[in-house]
Scaffold this motif. Structure first.
Motif, PDB file in Angstrom:
ATOM      1  N   PRO A  19       7.973   9.594  -6.907  1.00 23.46           N
ATOM      2  CA  PRO A  19       8.844   9.155  -5.807  1.00 23.46           C
ATOM      3  C   PRO A  19       8.452   7.782  -5.267  1.00 23.46           C
ATOM      4  N   GLU A  20       7.151   7.463  -5.339  1.00 23.02           N
ATOM      5  CA  GLU A  20       6.675   6.184  -4.795  1.00 23.02           C
ATOM      6  C   GLU A  20       6.635   5.063  -5.827  1.00 23.02           C
ATOM      7  N   THR A  21       7.141   5.319  -7.055  1.00 22.00           N
ATOM      8  CA  THR A  21       7.159   4.284  -8.090  1.00 22.00           C
ATOM      9  C   THR A  21       8.161   3.195  -7.698  1.00 22.00           C
ATOM     10  N   LYS A  22       7.660   1.981  -7.550  1.00 19.80           N
ATOM     11  CA  LYS A  22       8.501   0.873  -7.105  1.00 19.80           C
ATOM     12  C   LYS A  22       8.730  -0.175  -8.190  1.00 19.80           C
ATOM     13  N   LEU A  23       8.027  -0.046  -9.334  1.00 14.40           N
ATOM     14  CA  LEU A  23       8.139  -1.094 -10.354  1.00 14.40           C
ATOM     15  C   LEU A  23       7.644  -0.570 -11.699  1.00 14.40           C
ATOM     16  N   ILE A  24       8.330  -0.985 -12.761  1.00 14.64           N
ATOM     17  CA  ILE A  24       7.827  -0.821 -14.125  1.00 14.64           C
ATOM     18  C   ILE A  24       7.671  -2.223 -14.702  1.00 14.64           C
ATOM     19  N   LEU A  25       6.469  -2.564 -15.114  1.00 14.01           N
ATOM     20  CA  LEU A  25       6.198  -3.890 -15.679  1.00 14.01           C
ATOM     21  C   LEU A  25       5.485  -3.705 -17.007  1.00 14.01           C
ATOM     22  N   VAL A  26       6.130  -4.148 -18.088  1.00 14.58           N
ATOM     23  CA  VAL A  26       5.549  -3.945 -19.416  1.00 14.58           C
ATOM     24  C   VAL A  26       5.643  -5.220 -20.250  1.00 14.58           C
ATOM     25  N   THR A  27       4.691  -5.361 -21.137  1.00 13.13           N
ATOM     26  CA  THR A  27       4.735  -6.447 -22.098  1.00 13.13           C
ATOM     27  C   THR A  27       5.809  -6.156 -23.150  1.00 13.13           C
ATOM     28  N   HIS A  28       6.537  -7.198 -23.537  1.00 18.92           N
ATOM     29  CA  HIS A  28       7.538  -7.025 -24.593  1.00 18.92           C
ATOM     30  C   HIS A  28       6.857  -6.859 -25.943  1.00 18.92           C
ATOM     31  N   GLU A  48      16.808   1.318 -19.886  1.00 19.11           N
ATOM     32  CA  GLU A  48      17.713   2.438 -19.592  1.00 19.11           C
ATOM     33  C   GLU A  48      17.029   3.473 -18.699  1.00 19.11           C
ATOM     34  N   ILE A  49      15.775   3.774 -19.021  1.00 14.42           N
ATOM     35  CA  ILE A  49      15.029   4.757 -18.242  1.00 14.42           C
ATOM     36  C   ILE A  49      14.807   4.241 -16.824  1.00 14.42           C
ATOM     37  N   ALA A  50      14.405   2.984 -16.716  1.00 12.60           N
ATOM     38  CA  ALA A  50      14.165   2.396 -15.391  1.00 12.60           C
ATOM     39  C   ALA A  50      15.438   2.404 -14.552  1.00 12.60           C
ATOM     40  N   ALA A  51      16.552   2.000 -15.164  1.00  9.97           N
ATOM     41  CA  ALA A  51      17.824   1.942 -14.431  1.00  9.97           C
ATOM     42  C   ALA A  51      18.278   3.330 -13.999  1.00  9.97           C
ATOM     43  N   ALA A  52      18.067   4.325 -14.854  1.00  9.16           N
ATOM     44  CA  ALA A  52      18.486   5.685 -14.526  1.00  9.16           C
ATOM     45  C   ALA A  52      17.743   6.228 -13.310  1.00  9.16           C
ATOM     46  N   HIS A  53      16.532   5.721 -13.083  1.00 10.72           N
ATOM     47  CA  HIS A  53      15.733   6.179 -11.943  1.00 10.72           C
ATOM     48  C   HIS A  53      15.760   5.180 -10.786  1.00 10.72           C
ATOM     49  N   GLY A  54      16.549   4.120 -10.919  1.00 11.96           N
ATOM     50  CA  GLY A  54      16.669   3.136  -9.853  1.00 11.96           C
ATOM     51  C   GLY A  54      15.411   2.334  -9.605  1.00 11.96           C
ATOM     52  N   ILE A  55      14.634   2.102 -10.671  1.00  9.05           N
ATOM     53  CA  ILE A  55      13.366   1.368 -10.544  1.00  9.05           C
ATOM     54  C   ILE A  55      13.499   0.014 -11.241  1.00  9.05           C
ATOM     55  N   PRO A  91       0.829  -1.216   0.000  1.00  9.74           N
ATOM     56  CA  PRO A  91       0.000   0.000   0.000  1.00  9.74           C
ATOM     57  C   PRO A  91       0.857   1.257   0.000  1.00  9.74           C
ATOM     58  N   GLY A  92       0.513   2.184  -0.882  1.00 12.64           N
ATOM     59  CA  GLY A  92       1.286   3.411  -1.042  1.00 12.64           C
ATOM     60  C   GLY A  92       2.270   3.362  -2.196  1.00 12.64           C
ATOM     61  N   ASP A  93       2.553   2.156  -2.706  1.00 14.76           N
ATOM     62  CA  ASP A  93       3.462   2.013  -3.838  1.00 14.76           C
ATOM     63  C   ASP A  93       2.761   2.345  -5.148  1.00 14.76           C
ATOM     64  N   HIS A  94       3.566   2.637  -6.167  1.00 16.22           N
ATOM     65  CA  HIS A  94       3.065   2.971  -7.505  1.00 16.22           C
ATOM     66  C   HIS A  94       3.786   2.112  -8.520  1.00 16.22           C
ATOM     67  N   VAL A  95       3.059   1.618  -9.518  1.00 15.63           N
ATOM     68  CA  VAL A  95       3.634   0.792 -10.576  1.00 15.63           C
ATOM     69  C   VAL A  95       3.216   1.362 -11.927  1.00 15.63           C
ATOM     70  N   ILE A  96       4.125   1.314 -12.885  1.00 14.66           N
ATOM     71  CA  ILE A  96       3.832   1.742 -14.254  1.00 14.66           C
ATOM     72  C   ILE A  96       3.693   0.507 -15.130  1.00 14.66           C
ATOM     73  N   VAL A  97       2.604   0.446 -15.895  1.00 11.93           N
ATOM     74  CA  VAL A  97       2.380  -0.601 -16.880  1.00 11.93           C
ATOM     75  C   VAL A  97       2.131   0.071 -18.225  1.00 11.93           C
TER      76      VAL A  97
END
Length: 380
Positions: free
Chosen positions: A136-145, A161-168, A86-92
């Motif tokens: 700030p609360e983004t904890k994961l990026i999960l995308v379909t290939h 590259e984008i995920a790594a640059a932001h430490g996600i 709870p409180g986390d954010h994920v990008i799909v």
């Protein structure tokens, strides 16, 4: 039978798969991790061999481990529900399968938020918009290939590259690409890749999993807990991999079959498989693009795509087309939402869906020509 539903499950399977499954059932039959006798140790060796082949397939760096699940849906649920609080954010992405969206929507009810990354007119994720979605609360990026609706392949290296640059951490859903498009975990910087054995890996149903960074795995709670055959003196779940995520009896017949399928893939070559599938895809698209009432959904060419082609028959009910293909010409397709309603809404094919044609290395040019002629006759 003319089978064009390989996006759902591949058929036929790779040569050697059925024999490997039968050999296990008829001649081996033992479990792993529960016995210290030669047959059990031999089965454990095959399981380890399959793990290592999967890590090789995805060029996993040092410190990655293969985890087996019953399918990719379980693997995706394991990661989403195991690391988001709870409180986390994920990008799909906006084109995700329900294997991602249903767990995410469920998590939203528990206080997890999510954002859908937009895509362009050809169905590719807009990487320029991605940094602006990170919080700030983004904890994961999960995308379909690659989309299971239109076949467009995302630029997973740029996303990484984008995920790594932001430490996600980046997690890849490779349901539609594993086994048919090269995936390099060292280049795309993903922390995990989820796969299923029964699609382009050309293996049996009932076995899938993930190849995951051990450091990232520490942050993921197990979805299922129970007997692992290890640390049996304790009632707490082991923290070591793969035991942390592999409670209960594993699908050994499926793993034996997948192991044989991987041998076939390495022998044949993923690049060769993809090249043939693109020849078939290009032949099909060229043969139907000028037919009246045919709308090809997504990318018009064969660059950066899989052999999945969706058509909206704008002057007909799509279900009628699929029914006539089956009943009159013995052609098997898939019609409807393809478990991805958001993708259809974004692509302008909701609620009618599409007829999806998904080709395999084992299809032939003659079958493609037969399919094109069948469609011409039906539409006439």
């Amino acid at each position: 039978m003319h089978y064009f539903d390989n996006g759902a499950t591949s058929f036929p399977k790779a040569p050697g798969v059925a024999a490997a499954v039968a050999d296990y059932i008829e001649n081996i039959g033992v479990n792993v991790g529960r016995g210290f006798y030669s047959e059990a140790l031999g089965a454990a060796g095959v399981m380890l061999d399959c793990r290592e082949k999967l890590q090789r397939l995805f060029n996993a760096p040092e410190g990655f481990e293969t985890i087996f699940t019953m399918n990719i849906t379980e693997a995706l649920n394991l990661i989403l529900k195991g690391c988001l609080k709870p409180g986390d954010h994920v990008i799909v992405s906006s084109l995700e399968h329900n294997a991602v969206m249903r767990p995410v929507v469920s998590l939203e009810k528990r206080g997890v938020t999510f954002t859908r990354a937009p895509f362009d007119e050809e169905g590719e994720l807009d990487t320029t918009a991605l940094p602006g979605l990170i919080r700030p609360e983004t904890k994961l990026i999960l995308v379909t290939h690659a989309s299971n609706v239109c076949g467009t392949v995302n630029d997973i290296e740029r996303i990484g590259e984008i995920a790594a640059a932001h430490g996600i951490p980046l997690v890849i859903d490779a349901a539609q690409t594993a086994g048919v498009i090269p995936i390099d975990l060292q280049k795309n910087k993903a922390k995990a890749i989820c796969f299923t054995g029964h699609k382009s890996l050309l293996g049996p149903q009932g076995v899938g999993g993930m190849v995951i960074d051990k450091a990232f795995a520490v942050l993921v709670d197990p979805l299922i807990e129970g007997g692992t055959g290890s640390r049996s003196d304790s009632e707490e779940q082991p923290s070591m991999l793969p035991d942390k995520f592999e409670s209960g009896t594993q699908n050994l017949p499926g793993i034996y079959g997948l192991n044989a399928a991987l041998d076939y893939l390495f022998k044949t070559g993923i690049d060769n498989i993809h090249a043939k599938e693109m020849l078939l895809t290009e032949r099909f698209m060229a043969g139907v693009k000028d037919l009246i009432g045919v709308r090809l959904v997504g990318r018009s060419g064969v660059d950066n795509r899989t052999a999945v082609v969706s058509i909206d028959f704008e002057l007909h009910d799509n279900a009628d087309i699929a029914f006539l293909l089956d009943s009159e010409y013995d052609i098997k397709t898939r019609v409807g939402m393809h478990c991805a309603p958001a993708a259809h809404k974004a692509l302008g094919t909701f609620p009618q869906g599409t007829v999806r044609f998904s080709f395999s290395y084992f299809n032939t040019e003659e079958e493609i020509d037969y399919l094109i002629e069948a469609l011409k006759k039906i539409l006439a």
